[in-house]
Design an enzyme around this catalytic site. Structure first.
Site, PDB file in Angstrom:
ATOM      1  N   GLU A 276       0.826  -1.221   0.000  1.00 16.06           N
ATOM      2  CA  GLU A 276       0.000   0.000   0.000  1.00 16.06           C
ATOM      3  C   GLU A 276       0.854   1.262   0.000  1.00 16.06           C
ATOM      4  O   GLU A 276       1.444   1.619   1.018  1.00 16.06           O
ATOM      5  CB  GLU A 276      -0.934   0.025   1.209  1.00 16.06           C
ATOM      6  CG  GLU A 276      -1.811   1.265   1.220  1.00 16.06           C
ATOM      7  CD  GLU A 276      -2.784   1.336   2.375  1.00 16.06           C
ATOM      8  OE1 GLU A 276      -3.749   2.113   2.280  1.00 16.06           O
ATOM      9  OE2 GLU A 276      -2.576   0.625   3.371  1.00 16.06           O
TER      10      GLU A 276
ATOM     11  N   GLU B 125     -12.444   3.804   3.855  1.00 12.75           N
ATOM     12  CA  GLU B 125     -11.408   4.031   4.859  1.00 12.75           C
ATOM     13  C   GLU B 125     -11.277   5.535   5.115  1.00 12.75           C
ATOM     14  O   GLU B 125     -10.317   6.181   4.688  1.00 12.75           O
ATOM     15  CB  GLU B 125     -10.063   3.444   4.403  1.00 12.75           C
ATOM     16  CG  GLU B 125      -9.051   3.376   5.529  1.00 12.75           C
ATOM     17  CD  GLU B 125      -7.688   2.895   5.080  1.00 12.75           C
ATOM     18  OE1 GLU B 125      -7.103   2.059   5.775  1.00 12.75           O
ATOM     19  OE2 GLU B 125      -7.206   3.369   4.033  1.00 12.75           O
TER      20      GLU B 125
END
Length: 258
Positions: free
Chosen positions: A146, A238
């Site tokens: 990520e 998120e």
């Protein structure tokens, strides 16, 4: 497409010394909030310090999957002096992830070796991921890399190039639209060009990491485009919210394609 909620981000609190991340009860509350809004999964951060048996049981009871979690040592990717430690910690995290039914573990390279050139950091990342790939294949799990706002990666080309060089179906990119909007923009075109290398999608309003209905990204357009491309993986909400949590999650869910 499957939809999830990041329980850690959703239930983080602000303490005197910084963020206070949710405990086991907070993760379970995240599951309940996901279910309430028709989502079928959650993602979570650390496996350590949480009652994994309770989390696994709650997931089964509520019908909520844990679709990704952060591996121990996640931040060490990109530091050649700590590659061995990363491999060891990842190996230890795999059975804990499996305990809660999670088969995807995130690495974020937050503590990459900042004293080295970009080429040497990328080489260290590639070496580490090539060492992790056979472990992931043997265990039936996937490593998700990520890129973060303000972190090592400065372009999607750089990040996807790393995944291509590793060359494993068990190593994918976690493409977080919030982070990549801050890094370079061009979200839909980048996804179109690299869909086969993406193992997970995250989203939040940019540039402030708010709910999906706030900011400069049109999530209804983006996600409908992703759906039309045939993406059948996970998209995780998120975003931070410290008030009106239920309302903001409900509003965000309204832009998700059926």
């Amino acid at each position: 497409m499957k939809y999830s909620l990041c329980a850690d981000i959703m239930f983080v609190a602000v303490g005197e010394k910084g963020p206070v991340w949710p405990d086991t009860d907070g993760i379970i509350e995240g599951m309940k909030l996901a279910k309430k809004n028709g989502l079928t999964g959650i993602e979570m951060f650390d496996l350590e310090g949480r009652d994994l048996d309770r989390i696994a049981a709650a997931g089964k009871e509520l019908g909520i999957e844990i679709r990704a979690c952060v591996s121990a040592g996640a931040s060490l990717l990109g530091d050649p002096a700590k590659t061995g430690e990363l491999v060891s910690l990842f190996t230890q995290s795999v059975p804990k992830a499996k305990q809660i039914g999670c088969s995807r573990l995130i690495l974020n390279a937050a503590d990459y070796a900042k004293d080295l050139s970009a080429e040497k950091v990328l080489a260290a990342m590639e070496d580490a991921l090539k060492r992790l790939a056979p472990i992931a294949e043997k265990e039936g799990v996937t490593v998700l890399v990520e890129p973060l706002t303000g972190g090592f990666f400065t372009s999607s080309k750089q990040a996807f190039g790393l995944i291509k060089n590793v060359g494993s179906e068990h190593v994918k990119l976690l493409y977080d639209m919030f982070h990549f909007q801050n890094i370079e923009g061009q979200i839909t075109e980048t996804i179109k060009a690299n869909l086969e290398l993406i193992g997970d999608l995250h989203g939040a309003g940019a540039p402030m990491r708010a709910e999906l209905t706030v900011g400069e990204l049109d999530y209804a357009f983006i996600l409908n485009t992703v759906k039309e491309l045939g993406y059948e993986g996970n998209f995780c909400l998120e975003f931070f919210t410290f008030e009106n949590r239920d309302e903001k999650v409900a509003a965000s869910c309204k832009v998700l394609p059926a």
